[in-house]
Design an enzyme around this catalytic site. Structure first.
Site, PDB file in Angstrom:
ATOM      1  N   GLY A  99       1.933   3.631  -5.802  1.00  0.00           N
ATOM      2  CA  GLY A  99       2.250   3.575  -4.380  1.00  0.00           C
ATOM      3  C   GLY A  99       3.282   2.503  -4.129  1.00  0.00           C
ATOM      4  O   GLY A  99       3.426   1.553  -4.919  1.00  0.00           O
ATOM      5  N   THR A 100       4.035   2.664  -3.041  1.00  0.00           N
ATOM      6  CA  THR A 100       5.024   1.651  -2.680  1.00  0.00           C
ATOM      7  C   THR A 100       4.894   1.349  -1.194  1.00  0.00           C
ATOM      8  O   THR A 100       4.405   2.165  -0.420  1.00  0.00           O
ATOM      9  CB  THR A 100       6.466   2.130  -2.938  1.00  0.00           C
ATOM     10  OG1 THR A 100       6.716   3.278  -2.117  1.00  0.00           O
ATOM     11  CG2 THR A 100       6.684   2.482  -4.389  1.00  0.00           C
ATOM     12  N   GLY A 101       5.350   0.158  -0.831  1.00  0.00           N
ATOM     13  CA  GLY A 101       5.379  -0.233   0.570  1.00  0.00           C
ATOM     14  C   GLY A 101       6.643  -1.018   0.828  1.00  0.00           C
ATOM     15  O   GLY A 101       7.527  -1.089  -0.021  1.00  0.00           O
TER      16      GLY A 101
ATOM     17  N   PHE B  56       7.024  -4.163   1.066  1.00  0.00           N
ATOM     18  CA  PHE B  56       7.185  -5.414   0.312  1.00  0.00           C
ATOM     19  C   PHE B  56       6.294  -5.453  -0.922  1.00  0.00           C
ATOM     20  O   PHE B  56       6.060  -6.505  -1.489  1.00  0.00           O
ATOM     21  CB  PHE B  56       6.916  -6.643   1.196  1.00  0.00           C
ATOM     22  CG  PHE B  56       5.569  -6.644   1.854  1.00  0.00           C
ATOM     23  CD1 PHE B  56       4.493  -7.252   1.242  1.00  0.00           C
ATOM     24  CD2 PHE B  56       5.385  -6.051   3.086  1.00  0.00           C
ATOM     25  CE1 PHE B  56       3.244  -7.258   1.843  1.00  0.00           C
ATOM     26  CE2 PHE B  56       4.151  -6.056   3.705  1.00  0.00           C
ATOM     27  CZ  PHE B  56       3.074  -6.656   3.076  1.00  0.00           C
TER      28      PHE B  56
ATOM     29  N   VAL C  58       2.474  -0.787  -6.168  1.00  0.00           N
ATOM     30  CA  VAL C  58       1.226  -0.754  -6.937  1.00  0.00           C
ATOM     31  C   VAL C  58       1.459   0.057  -8.209  1.00  0.00           C
ATOM     32  O   VAL C  58       1.948   1.181  -8.155  1.00  0.00           O
ATOM     33  CB  VAL C  58       0.079  -0.115  -6.122  1.00  0.00           C
ATOM     34  CG1 VAL C  58      -1.221  -0.170  -6.917  1.00  0.00           C
ATOM     35  CG2 VAL C  58      -0.094  -0.824  -4.784  1.00  0.00           C
TER      36      VAL C  58
ATOM     37  N   LYS D 246      -1.066  -4.720  -8.046  1.00  0.00           N
ATOM     38  CA  LYS D 246      -0.263  -4.786  -6.831  1.00  0.00           C
ATOM     39  C   LYS D 246       0.690  -5.968  -6.970  1.00  0.00           C
ATOM     40  O   LYS D 246       0.264  -7.096  -7.171  1.00  0.00           O
ATOM     41  CB  LYS D 246      -1.205  -4.984  -5.645  1.00  0.00           C
ATOM     42  CG  LYS D 246      -0.637  -4.697  -4.288  1.00  0.00           C
ATOM     43  CD  LYS D 246      -1.799  -4.585  -3.300  1.00  0.00           C
ATOM     44  CE  LYS D 246      -1.339  -4.313  -1.899  1.00  0.00           C
ATOM     45  NZ  LYS D 246      -2.456  -4.115  -0.967  1.00  0.00           N
TER      46      LYS D 246
ATOM     47  N   ASP E 286      -7.477  -1.358   9.944  1.00  0.00           N
ATOM     48  CA  ASP E 286      -6.567  -0.245   9.603  1.00  0.00           C
ATOM     49  C   ASP E 286      -7.330   0.892   8.941  1.00  0.00           C
ATOM     50  O   ASP E 286      -6.886   1.457   7.934  1.00  0.00           O
ATOM     51  CB  ASP E 286      -5.421  -0.729   8.715  1.00  0.00           C
ATOM     52  CG  ASP E 286      -4.206   0.217   8.770  1.00  0.00           C
ATOM     53  OD1 ASP E 286      -4.128   1.044   9.707  1.00  0.00           O
ATOM     54  OD2 ASP E 286      -3.353   0.134   7.876  1.00  0.00           O
TER      55      ASP E 286
ATOM     56  N   LYS F  53      -8.444   4.422   8.149  1.00  0.00           N
ATOM     57  CA  LYS F  53      -7.859   5.768   8.229  1.00  0.00           C
ATOM     58  C   LYS F  53      -7.992   6.394   6.846  1.00  0.00           C
ATOM     59  O   LYS F  53      -8.180   5.684   5.849  1.00  0.00           O
ATOM     60  CB  LYS F  53      -6.375   5.697   8.641  1.00  0.00           C
ATOM     61  CG  LYS F  53      -5.501   4.843   7.728  1.00  0.00           C
ATOM     62  CD  LYS F  53      -4.063   4.796   8.214  1.00  0.00           C
ATOM     63  CE  LYS F  53      -3.228   3.840   7.372  1.00  0.00           C
ATOM     64  NZ  LYS F  53      -1.829   3.792   7.816  1.00  0.00           N
TER      65      LYS F  53
ATOM     66  N   ASN G 181      -6.290   5.039   3.628  1.00  0.00           N
ATOM     67  CA  ASN G 181      -6.708   3.762   3.034  1.00  0.00           C
ATOM     68  C   ASN G 181      -8.070   3.856   2.355  1.00  0.00           C
ATOM     69  O   ASN G 181      -8.695   2.848   2.056  1.00  0.00           O
ATOM     70  CB  ASN G 181      -6.736   2.662   4.103  1.00  0.00           C
ATOM     71  CG  ASN G 181      -5.341   2.201   4.477  1.00  0.00           C
ATOM     72  OD1 ASN G 181      -4.386   2.464   3.750  1.00  0.00           O
ATOM     73  ND2 ASN G 181      -5.210   1.522   5.600  1.00  0.00           N
TER      74      ASN G 181
ATOM     75  N   ASP H  76      -6.268  -1.593   0.641  1.00  0.00           N
ATOM     76  CA  ASP H  76      -5.227  -2.105   1.539  1.00  0.00           C
ATOM     77  C   ASP H  76      -5.796  -2.967   2.645  1.00  0.00           C
ATOM     78  O   ASP H  76      -5.976  -2.529   3.789  1.00  0.00           O
ATOM     79  CB  ASP H  76      -4.381  -0.971   2.130  1.00  0.00           C
ATOM     80  CG  ASP H  76      -3.036  -1.505   2.614  1.00  0.00           C
ATOM     81  OD1 ASP H  76      -2.913  -2.745   2.770  1.00  0.00           O
ATOM     82  OD2 ASP H  76      -2.114  -0.712   2.822  1.00  0.00           O
TER      83      ASP H  76
ATOM     84  N   THR I 243      -2.785   1.686  12.999  1.00  0.00           N
ATOM     85  CA  THR I 243      -2.073   2.960  12.981  1.00  0.00           C
ATOM     86  C   THR I 243      -2.283   3.623  14.334  1.00  0.00           C
ATOM     87  O   THR I 243      -3.415   3.693  14.795  1.00  0.00           O
ATOM     88  CB  THR I 243      -2.623   3.837  11.833  1.00  0.00           C
ATOM     89  OG1 THR I 243      -2.359   3.153  10.598  1.00  0.00           O
ATOM     90  CG2 THR I 243      -1.971   5.200  11.804  1.00  0.00           C
TER      91      THR I 243
END
Length: 405
Positions: A95-97, A99, A102, A122, A218, A220, A223, A236, A254
């Site tokens: 996964g990416t975000g 900043f 993972v 991470k 957060d 949802k 996550n 997360d 969200t």
């Protein structure tokens, strides 16, 4: 993985979904390329790597009191002074975000019997964390994950460490991927499946709120991961914050899941998670959240949930109690706390003690080729080579903030 994308709001905007922003960890470690380890340091590193390879041998659900009170005696959640990135082989991006990234990793030069011992690593670039004003969120994430390590339904931070320009969190790997993906494929979950997942989330919120005083903020499907046995793992923790009985005012979360008090900026606490939990149960049963709109915030503050006729009266009653605009009347936040949620008729089939101890079989057990199977995760572009360096000026100003890693 999932097709739809839901954005997360914070002081900075970043994407949902496999973009689990890796989290920060920092110790006063010099750059690994700039030092020669002493024999004692080398021995300590090898001992730590051996310990990492076998942390799951001691893995069992700790009671909430054990997690809350035995922090110094646990083998997980610690800040390592000796680990560094080149102790790990980077296998694939999970996964990416904005900043963080993972990775699925295994220990470098692992013994033959440890080849299948994999983790999620991470990696957070200090420059990006600072530039996007995420220093406090990253510190919160690392500290909360350290405090809750050992809970059966929360991702385990095995260790954290840092080097000159990055922060690292070594997490247990959940090969099943996101609940979001299963929900999209199934369109909706049936009632027993929804009850099972909802009940594990109740146990998470009960622990975070009542043992740790932490608001997650957060909740949802993106996550929530599924582990190899079919149980949930909440991941997360970038927006998690220890609030206890105080109120906080940061706009984060969200849009479809934001509680009215967050949108109105009137101050919020752990009650926001019970609102989001009601939205989540609705989404499990219906296939999309109730406030699915180009501008969900506009209709959330009115708090009127429309139920499909096929939904059971008990599920409607539970969701109505959770999605109550007045926090003093919101189920989970009223007298009894999480116990009032657990005793709701919709959960009458749940054996809470057996569930906590992972003795109940999960409704969806992922088909896996082995511990390092990544079929339930998307493919990602390689990381850009052109990255802003972590300058001496930045280091002088910010390094103290990462000391806990």
């Amino acid at each position: 993985m999932a097709a739809a994308v839901r954005n997360t709001v914070s002081s900075v905007l970043h994407h949902h979904h496999s973009n689990r922003e890796p989290s920060p960890q920092a110790n006063q470690l010099p750059n690994s390329h700039d030092r020669q380890d002493s024999p004692a340091m080398e021995r300590a590193r090898e001992e730590e790597k051996h310990s990492l390879a076998h942390w799951e041998d001691h893995k069992r659900p700790l009671s909430p009191d054990q997690i809350a009170n035995d922090g110094d005696q646990r083998t997980v959640g610690h800040s390592s002074q000796v680990l560094r990135q080149d102790d790990f082989e980077l296998i694939k991006t999970l996964g990416t975000g904005t900043f963080a990234r993972v990775w699925l990793v295994r220990l470098n030069n692992a013994r033959d019997e440890d080849q299948n011992k994999v983790f999620a690593l991470k990696i957070l670039r200090k420059v990006d964390v600072i530039r996007l004003k995420q220093v406090e969120h990253v510190r919160n994430e690392r500290n909360v994950l350290a405090a809750v390590a050992g809970h059966p339904f929360i991702t385990t931070m095995v260790a954290s460490f840092q080097d000159h320009d990055s922060l690292y969190m070594l997490l247990d790997y959940c090969p099943g991927g996101e609940v979001f993906s299963y929900l999209r494929r199934a369109r909706r979950f049936n009632e027993p499946t929804s009850q099972f997942y909802a009940a594990e989330i109740v146990l998470i919120l009960e622990f975070l709120h009542e043992k740790e005083g932490v608001a997650y903020r957060d909740l949802k499907p993106e996550n929530i991961l599924i582990d190899a046995e079919g149980h949930l793992k909440l991941v997360d923790f970038g927006f998690a914050k220890k609030v206890e009985n105080r109120e906080t005012y940061t706009l984060c979360g969200t849009p479809e899941y934001l509680a009215p008090e967050v949108i109105r900026n009137t101050g919020h606490g752990t009650a926001v998670d019970w609102w989001a939990f009601g939205i989540l149960v609705y989404e499990f049963l219906v296939g999309q959240p109730p406030f699915w709109d180009h501008n969900p915030m506009k209709i959330i503050v009115e708090g009127r949930v429309r139920f499909p006729s096929a939904m059971s009266s008990e599920a409607r009653d539970l969701i109505s109690g959770l999605c109550t605009v007045d926090t003093s009347k919101r189920l989970g936040n009223i007298k009894g706390g999480a116990s009032a949620v657990k005793s709701h008729p919709w959960f009458r089939q749940i054996d809470w003690n057996a569930l906590y101890n992972r003795k109940v079989h999960g409704p969806i057990v992922p088909h896996l080729r082995g511990p390092a199977d990544t079929r339930n995760f998307d493919e990602y572009e390689p990381e850009s080579e052109n990255r802003e360096p972590y300058s001496r000026e930045m280091r002088d100003k910010w390094e103290e903030c990462f000391r806990d890693f």
